[in-house]
Design a protein around this motif. Structure first.
Motif, PDB file in Angstrom:
ATOM      1  N   GLN A 199       0.821  -1.205   0.000  1.00 48.69           N
ATOM      2  CA  GLN A 199       0.000   0.000   0.000  1.00 48.69           C
ATOM      3  C   GLN A 199       0.857   1.257   0.000  1.00 48.69           C
ATOM      4  N   GLU A 200       1.986   1.207   0.677  1.00 45.23           N
ATOM      5  CA  GLU A 200       2.846   2.378   0.781  1.00 45.23           C
ATOM      6  C   GLU A 200       3.642   2.647  -0.490  1.00 45.23           C
ATOM      7  N   THR A 201       3.919   1.620  -1.274  1.00 44.05           N
ATOM      8  CA  THR A 201       4.840   1.766  -2.411  1.00 44.05           C
ATOM      9  C   THR A 201       4.174   1.445  -3.744  1.00 44.05           C
ATOM     10  N   SER A 202       2.859   1.596  -3.828  1.00 38.41           N
ATOM     11  CA  SER A 202       2.149   1.307  -5.082  1.00 38.41           C
ATOM     12  C   SER A 202       1.212   2.463  -5.406  1.00 38.41           C
ATOM     13  N   TRP A 203       1.222   2.883  -6.651  1.00 34.95           N
ATOM     14  CA  TRP A 203       0.329   3.941  -7.125  1.00 34.95           C
ATOM     15  C   TRP A 203       0.393   3.989  -8.647  1.00 34.95           C
ATOM     16  N   VAL A 204      -0.458   4.790  -9.232  1.00 33.00           N
ATOM     17  CA  VAL A 204      -0.458   5.000 -10.676  1.00 33.00           C
ATOM     18  C   VAL A 204      -0.731   6.477 -10.939  1.00 33.00           C
ATOM     19  N   ARG A 205      -0.072   7.027 -11.954  1.00 34.34           N
ATOM     20  CA  ARG A 205      -0.348   8.405 -12.359  1.00 34.34           C
ATOM     21  C   ARG A 205      -0.366   8.477 -13.880  1.00 34.34           C
ATOM     22  N   PHE A 206      -1.228   9.331 -14.388  1.00 29.18           N
ATOM     23  CA  PHE A 206      -1.457   9.438 -15.823  1.00 29.18           C
ATOM     24  C   PHE A 206      -0.808  10.699 -16.373  1.00 29.18           C
ATOM     25  N   PHE A 207      -0.344  10.577 -17.627  1.00 26.98           N
ATOM     26  CA  PHE A 207       0.216  11.703 -18.366  1.00 26.98           C
ATOM     27  C   PHE A 207      -0.590  11.863 -19.656  1.00 26.98           C
ATOM     28  N   SER A 208      -0.254  12.872 -20.426  1.00 27.20           N
ATOM     29  CA  SER A 208      -0.986  13.109 -21.669  1.00 27.20           C
ATOM     30  C   SER A 208      -0.711  12.034 -22.717  1.00 27.20           C
ATOM     31  N   ASN A 209       0.431  11.338 -22.606  1.00 24.71           N
ATOM     32  CA  ASN A 209       0.780  10.333 -23.614  1.00 24.71           C
ATOM     33  C   ASN A 209       0.903   8.932 -23.047  1.00 24.71           C
ATOM     34  N   GLY A 210       0.505   8.721 -21.787  1.00 28.03           N
ATOM     35  CA  GLY A 210       0.597   7.391 -21.204  1.00 28.03           C
ATOM     36  C   GLY A 210       0.403   7.443 -19.698  1.00 28.03           C
ATOM     37  N   PHE A 211       0.851   6.390 -19.018  1.00 25.55           N
ATOM     38  CA  PHE A 211       0.727   6.344 -17.564  1.00 25.55           C
ATOM     39  C   PHE A 211       1.925   5.611 -16.977  1.00 25.55           C
ATOM     40  N   GLU A 212       2.123   5.824 -15.679  1.00 24.45           N
ATOM     41  CA  GLU A 212       3.213   5.191 -14.945  1.00 24.45           C
ATOM     42  C   GLU A 212       2.616   4.381 -13.802  1.00 24.45           C
ATOM     43  N   PHE A 213       2.863   3.077 -13.804  1.00 24.00           N
ATOM     44  CA  PHE A 213       2.337   2.171 -12.786  1.00 24.00           C
ATOM     45  C   PHE A 213       3.489   1.766 -11.871  1.00 24.00           C
ATOM     46  N   THR A 214       3.330   2.021 -10.585  1.00 23.32           N
ATOM     47  CA  THR A 214       4.344   1.672  -9.597  1.00 23.32           C
ATOM     48  C   THR A 214       3.762   0.643  -8.632  1.00 23.32           C
ATOM     49  N   GLN A 215       4.438  -0.481  -8.485  1.00 18.40           N
ATOM     50  CA  GLN A 215       3.986  -1.539  -7.593  1.00 18.40           C
ATOM     51  C   GLN A 215       5.186  -2.117  -6.855  1.00 18.40           C
ATOM     52  N   PHE A 216       5.116  -2.096  -5.516  1.00 21.34           N
ATOM     53  CA  PHE A 216       6.242  -2.508  -4.671  1.00 21.34           C
ATOM     54  C   PHE A 216       7.512  -1.756  -5.073  1.00 21.34           C
ATOM     55  N   GLY A 217       7.365  -0.489  -5.403  1.00 20.33           N
ATOM     56  CA  GLY A 217       8.509   0.348  -5.732  1.00 20.33           C
ATOM     57  C   GLY A 217       9.051   0.169  -7.129  1.00 20.33           C
ATOM     58  N   LEU A 218       8.519  -0.766  -7.907  1.00 20.56           N
ATOM     59  CA  LEU A 218       8.969  -0.982  -9.291  1.00 20.56           C
ATOM     60  C   LEU A 218       8.094  -0.157 -10.221  1.00 20.56           C
ATOM     61  N   ARG A 219       8.722   0.690 -11.033  1.00 18.32           N
ATOM     62  CA  ARG A 219       7.981   1.588 -11.914  1.00 18.32           C
ATOM     63  C   ARG A 219       8.008   1.080 -13.346  1.00 18.32           C
ATOM     64  N   VAL A 220       6.851   1.146 -13.972  1.00 14.56           N
ATOM     65  CA  VAL A 220       6.714   0.782 -15.380  1.00 14.56           C
ATOM     66  C   VAL A 220       6.029   1.933 -16.086  1.00 14.56           C
ATOM     67  N   ARG A 221       6.690   2.521 -17.059  1.00 11.34           N
ATOM     68  CA  ARG A 221       6.115   3.627 -17.842  1.00 11.34           C
ATOM     69  C   ARG A 221       5.536   3.045 -19.128  1.00 11.34           C
ATOM     70  N   VAL A 222       4.271   3.280 -19.377  1.00  9.39           N
ATOM     71  CA  VAL A 222       3.563   2.720 -20.534  1.00  9.39           C
ATOM     72  C   VAL A 222       3.047   3.873 -21.379  1.00  9.39           C
ATOM     73  N   MET A 223       3.440   3.892 -22.643  1.00 10.89           N
ATOM     74  CA  MET A 223       2.923   4.882 -23.577  1.00 10.89           C
ATOM     75  C   MET A 223       1.653   4.326 -24.224  1.00 10.89           C
ATOM     76  N   TYR A 224       0.725   5.206 -24.548  1.00  9.23           N
ATOM     77  CA  TYR A 224      -0.517   4.740 -25.168  1.00  9.23           C
ATOM     78  C   TYR A 224      -0.244   4.043 -26.498  1.00  9.23           C
ATOM     79  N   GLU A 225       0.807   4.468 -27.210  1.00  5.78           N
ATOM     80  CA  GLU A 225       1.135   3.840 -28.486  1.00  5.78           C
ATOM     81  C   GLU A 225       1.585   2.391 -28.317  1.00  5.78           C
ATOM     82  N   GLU A 226       2.014   2.013 -27.088  1.00  5.43           N
ATOM     83  CA  GLU A 226       2.479   0.659 -26.836  1.00  5.43           C
ATOM     84  C   GLU A 226       1.339  -0.304 -26.528  1.00  5.43           C
ATOM     85  N   LEU A 227       0.129   0.228 -26.333  1.00  2.81           N
ATOM     86  CA  LEU A 227      -0.994  -0.611 -25.943  1.00  2.81           C
ATOM     87  C   LEU A 227      -1.600  -1.325 -27.142  1.00  2.81           C
TER      88      LEU A 227
END
Length: 274
Positions: A120-148
């Motif tokens: 709970q302390e180290t997980s969140w998600v935030r959105f940008f104009s061209n994608g989103f960043e998913f953080t879980q257990f401190g590991l960050r994954v940046r996903v662009m909408y073009e990659e979906l």
């Protein structure tokens, strides 16, 4: 597991060990003052900064109970049952020692609760104009909408403890990240990347869902099937108001067209003269 999550585990496991050491050590070989110092050191380590903070605009998972309550229950289980287990196995005999050994079972519940609190302390998600960043257990994954590959809208249903478990534990691994609101029924957005990785988010947690759908449409990705045609039209109309419609080829003026034809005729005459 990222560095931040590891530090949060240490923040809990080390104080737990110091508390158990203070109690068990005082029973066997330590002075009362040494045992008290162990407890004070444990409290200092747990309260020491820095603690993880979600970036501005990030959405955290819903924690019921709160992280502080999870930690309190975890420390209670761990300190009581680990202490009884170690003292019993070291000093008691017969059935009492065997009963003390079984105390390791409920003591391990503290490790599960700590894992939930760290998640709970180290997980969140935030959105940008061209994608989103998913953080879980401190590991960050940046996903662009073009990659979906596509986006689905699904109704996620669970009851009672199952809903709590899914919302608090989520999932482990960068290829299947889950962020739910803890309700027994929630409408989720399932983002599927081209490499089969999935990111599931409760739509109720997203602060500005319409703006995100506009960004998805602007990126050229097909909107989810669960959205009605009326909503699609409204999203596209708002996108065109914000960013303009699709680029069109500029029309050639009549004067330029006449000049082009005259140039072609002149070129043909010269060719004929030669």
């Amino acid at each position: 597991m990222g560095k931040t999550a590891k530090l949060e585990y240490i923040r809990r496991i080390l104080p737990l060990g110091l508390c158990v050491l203070g109690i068990v050590g005082t029973y066997f070989f330590m002075s009362m003052l040494s045992g008290l110092l162990c407890l004070i050191a444990a409290a200092g380590i747990y309260a020491a900064p820095p603690k993880p903070k979600a970036p501005s605009g990030a959405v955290r998972p819903v924690s019921v109970p709160t992280v502080a309550v999870l930690d309190m229950i975890g420390f209670t289980f761990g300190i009581v049952f680990f202490s009884i287990a170690f003292i019993g196995m070291g000093d008691w005999g017969g059935a009492a020692a065997l009963a003390a050994l079984f105390c390791l079972g409920p003591a391990s519940v503290s490790l599960v609760l700590f894992s939930v609190a760290v998640r709970q302390e180290t997980s969140w998600v935030r959105f940008f104009s061209n994608g989103f960043e998913f953080t879980q257990f401190g590991l960050r994954v940046r996903v662009m909408y073009e990659e979906l590959k596509r986006i689905d809208v699904r109704l996620w249903q669970a009851s009672g403890w199952v809903a709590w478990f899914q919302a608090t534990i989520g999932s482990i691994g960068p290829r299947a990240a889950v962020l739910l609101n803890g309700a027994e029924s929630t409408k989720t957005l399932v983002f599927k990347r081209k490499d089969s990785a999935t990111f599931t988010i409760s739509s109720e947690l997203v602060p500005d869902l319409k703006r995100i759908l506009i960004d998805i449409d602007r990126a050229g990705l097909e909107l989810p099937e669960g959205i009605s045609e009326y909503q699609r039209r409204k999203i596209r109309e708002r996108r065109e108001r914000l960013y303009g419609g699709p680029e069109k080829e500029a029309p050639v003026s009549e004067q330029k067209e006449v000049a082009r034809i005259a140039a072609l005729i002149e070129h043909a005459r010269r060719s004929a003269g030669h």
